[in-house]
Design a protein around this motif. Sequence first.
Motif, mmCIF file in Angstrom:
data_model
loop_
_atom_site.group_PDB
_atom_site.id
_atom_site.type_symbol
_atom_site.label_atom_id
_atom_site.label_comp_id
_atom_site.label_asym_id
_atom_site.label_seq_id
_atom_site.Cartn_x
_atom_site.Cartn_y
_atom_site.Cartn_z
ATOM 1 N N LEU A 8 0.922 -1.154 -0.296
ATOM 2 C CA LEU A 8 -0.381 0.015 -0.300
ATOM 3 C C LEU A 8 1.119 1.150 0.005
ATOM 4 C CD1 LEU A 8 -2.924 -1.031 2.334
ATOM 5 C CD2 LEU A 8 -2.612 -0.766 0.222
ATOM 6 N N SER A 15 2.096 5.860 -7.083
ATOM 7 C CA SER A 15 0.912 6.337 -7.554
ATOM 8 C C SER A 15 0.995 8.615 -8.187
ATOM 9 C CB SER A 15 -0.396 6.520 -6.941
ATOM 10 O OG SER A 15 0.080 6.952 -5.889
ATOM 11 N N ALA A 16 2.322 9.016 -7.131
ATOM 12 C CA ALA A 16 2.498 10.102 -7.489
ATOM 13 C C ALA A 16 3.595 9.759 -8.517
ATOM 14 C CB ALA A 16 2.887 10.873 -6.073
ATOM 15 N N ILE A 133 -12.092 -4.469 -3.318
ATOM 16 C CA ILE A 133 -12.128 -2.777 -2.620
ATOM 17 C C ILE A 133 -11.850 -1.946 -3.474
ATOM 18 C CG2 ILE A 133 -10.550 -2.300 -0.642
ATOM 19 C CD1 ILE A 133 -10.546 -5.053 0.084
ATOM 20 N N LYS A 134 -11.974 -0.647 -3.231
ATOM 21 C CA LYS A 134 -11.546 0.373 -4.090
ATOM 22 C C LYS A 134 -10.627 0.818 -3.988
ATOM 23 C CE LYS A 134 -12.904 3.865 -6.794
ATOM 24 N NZ LYS A 134 -11.345 4.551 -6.649
ATOM 25 N N PRO A 136 -6.732 4.402 -4.945
ATOM 26 C CA PRO A 136 -7.493 5.218 -5.961
ATOM 27 C C PRO A 136 -7.464 5.157 -7.488
ATOM 28 C CG PRO A 136 -5.092 6.031 -3.816
ATOM 29 C CD PRO A 136 -5.740 4.131 -4.571
ATOM 30 N N TYR A 137 -6.476 4.229 -7.929
ATOM 31 C CA TYR A 137 -6.898 4.234 -8.959
ATOM 32 C C TYR A 137 -7.905 3.368 -10.207
ATOM 33 C CZ TYR A 137 -3.502 0.286 -8.126
ATOM 34 O OH TYR A 137 -3.223 -0.813 -6.742
ATOM 35 N N VAL A 187 -4.852 -11.464 3.455
ATOM 36 C CA VAL A 187 -5.409 -10.936 2.467
ATOM 37 C C VAL A 187 -4.540 -11.088 1.480
ATOM 38 C CG1 VAL A 187 -7.770 -10.106 3.175
ATOM 39 C CG2 VAL A 187 -5.438 -8.937 3.630
ATOM 40 N N TYR A 267 -16.790 -4.676 -0.742
ATOM 41 C CA TYR A 267 -16.222 -4.876 0.412
ATOM 42 C C TYR A 267 -16.194 -2.625 0.965
ATOM 43 C CZ TYR A 267 -13.047 -3.776 4.793
ATOM 44 O OH TYR A 267 -12.676 -4.130 5.800
ATOM 45 N N MET B 1 -3.735 6.053 -11.442
ATOM 46 C CA MET B 1 -4.618 7.536 -10.308
ATOM 47 C C MET B 1 -3.521 8.781 -11.511
ATOM 48 S SD MET B 1 -2.574 7.909 -6.923
ATOM 49 C CE MET B 1 -3.426 8.822 -5.430
ATOM 50 N N LYS B 3 -2.057 11.693 -11.418
ATOM 51 C CA LYS B 3 -0.854 12.793 -11.384
ATOM 52 C C LYS B 3 -0.928 14.052 -10.562
ATOM 53 C CE LYS B 3 2.282 10.563 -15.127
ATOM 54 N NZ LYS B 3 0.940 9.641 -15.320
ATOM 55 N N TYR B 4 -0.702 14.311 -9.458
ATOM 56 C CA TYR B 4 -0.735 15.070 -8.081
ATOM 57 C C TYR B 4 -0.225 16.143 -8.173
ATOM 58 C CZ TYR B 4 -3.820 11.751 -5.028
ATOM 59 O OH TYR B 4 -4.435 11.238 -4.746
ATOM 60 N N THR B 5 1.451 15.506 -8.893
ATOM 61 C CA THR B 5 2.433 16.352 -9.223
ATOM 62 C C THR B 5 2.597 17.575 -10.642
ATOM 63 O OG1 THR B 5 3.529 15.516 -10.421
ATOM 64 C CG2 THR B 5 3.196 14.888 -8.222
ATOM 65 N N LYS B 6 0.958 16.893 -11.146
ATOM 66 C CA LYS B 6 0.930 18.110 -11.901
ATOM 67 C C LYS B 6 -0.129 19.196 -12.246
ATOM 68 C CE LYS B 6 3.971 15.403 -15.593
ATOM 69 N NZ LYS B 6 3.467 14.489 -16.063
ATOM 70 N N GLN B 210 -13.660 9.556 -8.780
ATOM 71 C CA GLN B 210 -12.169 8.064 -8.493
ATOM 72 C C GLN B 210 -11.704 8.683 -7.456
ATOM 73 O OE1 GLN B 210 -12.069 9.224 -11.431
ATOM 74 N NE2 GLN B 210 -10.526 9.123 -12.428
ATOM 75 N N TYR B 211 -10.737 9.939 -6.419
ATOM 76 C CA TYR B 211 -10.032 10.144 -5.632
ATOM 77 C C TYR B 211 -10.682 10.343 -4.635
ATOM 78 C CZ TYR B 211 -7.106 9.258 -9.349
ATOM 79 O OH TYR B 211 -5.964 9.275 -10.404
ATOM 80 N N THR B 214 -9.730 9.709 -1.248
ATOM 81 C CA THR B 214 -8.149 9.532 -1.451
ATOM 82 C C THR B 214 -7.722 11.558 -0.089
ATOM 83 O OG1 THR B 214 -7.568 8.759 -2.901
ATOM 84 C CG2 THR B 214 -5.968 10.643 -2.013
ATOM 85 N N ILE B 248 -6.123 6.473 2.092
ATOM 86 C CA ILE B 248 -7.389 5.634 1.528
ATOM 87 C C ILE B 248 -8.857 5.221 2.434
ATOM 88 C CG2 ILE B 248 -8.437 4.350 0.239
ATOM 89 C CD1 ILE B 248 -5.307 3.800 -0.696
ATOM 90 N N ARG B 250 -11.518 4.852 5.225
ATOM 91 C CA ARG B 250 -11.430 3.204 5.456
ATOM 92 C C ARG B 250 -11.152 1.655 5.000
ATOM 93 N NH1 ARG B 250 -15.986 6.338 3.431
ATOM 94 N NH2 ARG B 250 -15.822 4.535 1.546
ATOM 95 N N LEU B 251 -9.759 1.959 4.186
ATOM 96 C CA LEU B 251 -8.333 0.747 4.146
ATOM 97 C C LEU B 251 -8.004 1.366 5.094
ATOM 98 C CD1 LEU B 251 -8.462 -1.199 2.449
ATOM 99 C CD2 LEU B 251 -7.781 0.739 0.603
ATOM 100 N N MET B 252 -6.994 2.568 4.497
ATOM 101 C CA MET B 252 -5.189 2.362 5.340
ATOM 102 C C MET B 252 -5.281 3.834 5.460
ATOM 103 S SD MET B 252 -3.030 3.913 2.691
ATOM 104 C CE MET B 252 -1.549 3.238 3.096
ATOM 105 N N THR B 291 -7.564 -1.499 7.555
ATOM 106 C CA THR B 291 -8.094 -2.742 7.362
ATOM 107 C C THR B 291 -9.046 -3.104 6.551
ATOM 108 O OG1 THR B 291 -9.185 -2.060 9.213
ATOM 109 C CG2 THR B 291 -10.605 -2.678 8.435
ATOM 110 N N MET B 292 -8.659 -4.766 5.991
ATOM 111 C CA MET B 292 -9.348 -5.143 4.541
ATOM 112 C C MET B 292 -9.942 -6.619 4.866
ATOM 113 S SD MET B 292 -6.816 -5.834 1.702
ATOM 114 C CE MET B 292 -6.329 -3.799 1.057
#
Lengths: 267, 688
Positions: A8, A15-16, A133-134, A136-137, A187, A267, B1, B3-6, B210-211, B214, B248, B250-252, B291-292
Amino acid sequence: MRNIIPYLILIVSMSAASCSKELDFDYHDIDPITVIEASLTGEGAEVSITLTTPMDEPIDRTRLTDASVTLTDISGNTSSLLLPDAEGLYRGAYAGVSGHIYELKVERDGHTFTAQCEMSMPVEITGMEFNWIKMPYDHVAVLQVEFTDNPATEGDCYWVRVYRNGEAYMWTAVTDNLSSGGEIAEVMMTSRMNLDKEDEKTALRDGDIVTASVAKISRDMCDYLEAISNDSNGPAMFSGDFCLGYFLAAPLAKSSVIFHPDEIPYY
Amino acid sequence: MKKYTKFVYTSVLSVAAITATAAEPSDSLAAGQLDELIVTGQSARHRLDDVRLGAEQLELSQMAKVPMLFGENDLIKSITLMPGVHGEGDGAGGFEVRGGTSSQNLIQLDGITLYNPSHVMGIFSTFNDNAISRAILFKGPIPAHYGGATSSVLETALAPGDMQSFHASGTIGILAAKAMAAGPIVKDRLSFAVTARRSYVDAFLQMVPQYRSTVMNFYDITARLRYIPRPGDLLDMSFIVSHDNMAIKRLMGMYWGNIGGSVNWVTRRGDNLTFTTTGAVSEYAPDMKMTMMDTDQRIKEYIRDFSLSEKTKLNITDLHTLEMGLRSELLRVKSAEMLINESRMTDIRSGWQNAVWINYDGSFADRLALAAGARLDIFTSLSGDVFHKFSAHDETAPDFSSRTYVSAQPRISVKYDISTLHSLKAGFGISTQHIHAIRSSATSFPFDRYALTSATVRPERALQYGVAYAGMTEEGDYDWSAEAYFKTLDHVYDYKDGRTMFSRINLESIILGGRGRSYGLELMARKNTGRLTGWVSYTLSHTQTKIEGINDGRWYNASNDRRHDFKITAIFTLTDRWDLSGSWSYSSGQPLTAPDVKYELDGTTCYYYSARNSYRTPPTHRLDLSAIYTHSGKKLTYQWAFGVYNAYCRYNPYIVYFEDDPSKPSGTRAVQQALFGLVPSVSYTLKF
């Protein structure tokens, strides 16, 4: 934790990332190293001997058949010479016995490689399920494999391997830190939903048969698998002359599901 | 994803320096402290006359004009333009000095120790340029009153509030917003200064479906209260909090930051005697969780630091000064707490560090100057249940017995003036460090694990030697320097092969200790006057590590080894309103552990590495440009800053990895991932 959180973190950092490109690499030359993959299960023994391949050549999967391979049941005081079959695999027909200590000895070209392993107790896979599971991409199909763990012992490790239509797909080493109520739920992130963006190596398609195999392994084996999954060498699993690979004596628990993306819950 | 940097961001350049110099207090005591408060630069004369090797007082007003990533003026990024200093690379926020790692630097803000002071994977540092009034970097033998670092010391100070009038500024950008307010609460007696900064990239992310899950933001707040109870006394209270959130929902999530405060009491007795008492507390606390499905995993860490220091300064004569002091510091380090479903594993330990030091500064016979000091460092690893905690599954507990380490540390610099325009310097110093950052990668990461000196982990110890030559022209229009150093390190620690921060809760069981060495030559030339100013620096260096059990016990290139490092920075005053600047930097590739051969295990390609760090990534180089328009009115000043970071879009290596590629004859390819391409920026600042 090992395979998820670093993955992760990599997602967030990569992703950046702005751009990727291939590098021309001038690899160093080193002598080939012997690789031994040996396993003893409830169905029998199987040993594969290969050599490493230089990075700038296609992997040479040719199995070496000029070795002397001996499997000894130290606890049962029996010994067998394994012979290569038509596929180049050294096989033995007898089943391993949980609790017995086994020694594998490979002799080839003046080198001797020896490893011992106690046949572990069997485990049972109690569940396999996918969830979308969602990320970002994209949505990613996360596979959860649940299997039994002995709550009376601590420090147990397991090798979870996943196959796609019988072919190797991915694997991970797990410790019983994840154990809850005598069960471990591991997982693994598999294929993304948008297959146009997914690598063919990891893409899962409708109808694919996904098989999980779980074996209890030693702490050393766990460290070895952790090391190679973290781009490192890990401890040597054989004594004597240096080689790569492992000797695993463990019954395998297996379970399969058919991948139907439309039936996977979110999920 | 995406590109934040752009994204195009606005940023601030130079407001902090302008604000700091405008905020001079006029009180007599404060005026007596002017040499600490208002100096934002270092003239050629000062550099020549400074007896200390490798001491750099950063010219904040000049640094403010240097083009930066996203246009955000950044103290740490500015430091990397100095010779002998380089950044860790894109995506990492630390700086490395003379072969040291970023964790070997002591970073202090008004006496508050900060750890890993960076935001968002190192894109910004924790330092809000609005808040800082002074920054000094000690690269050479570290002055005796500093302890706890083997590479360098970055001492920074918050700007105090003006005792007479109120000032404020605000900046709004696409990436972040910041504000500053400072002024008197009671004229001539009590003032305040507050700065705040907050990014809001996630606000824009919410607009993209989609973000929406985030989270990516950071904030930092600094505050300083200055109180003058009576002439001769000065009381400063400082505070900083910085925090990062990357998640993200509810995930991490990954969260980290520093929080700290200090009280500095300066009292002057007569013209020659000054006492400074400092009490400080700080905490650095990263937290990571996931949490997954049926899996809950979390890892938490902290470094807690409580210190009390006393310094006495005696001006014997105009040419001779004596300082001495005491320091007591309690450290508590949680190297990790791993919460995995129902299991909980913890490793916490404490240590007590005490030091007494003395330093003499003096000049002799018109040509000779000496800064000679010594520090006696005493560290005790604390035993007892209240000082440590350990719980794990099937792991042997570490040795928590108490052990005391005593280290005598001379710190000497000497300068000989060949003439009024040329000088020679030499120096030697020993320093120790008791918090060891153990890294899984070559660069700093908020979740490095930290080992505290213990019965098993020895204090890291550095010996550094240096010689230098400095020269300048008659009027100081130009100055130049050449400095050579050699440094050895004992008890540097690294993970055993194949281990990561998650391998064991008992950190000491997965690390090995060894030695390091570093040597180099730093060259610098500056143009200080005229419409065109700037500097050129070049560093040639080599840094190696040797640890039994790693790389077969052979010396190997340290991960922070950079053979060549070249930088050129130019600032051109086009008109009284327009400033143009550019900087170009080049750095040799970073050592890389790459595989030599490959094989298959269970159908999966695996790699074998015959040596550590025996390869190098491609070199890093980059051109940055900026243009600043400043309009100063009677009451208001506004500024537009335009910038281009990485103007020729060089994709510098961020990560290098190897993977299967069936399209290639070898079936394998090496891939380089870069973090930034060309990044334009625009900012608008208003202040009064």
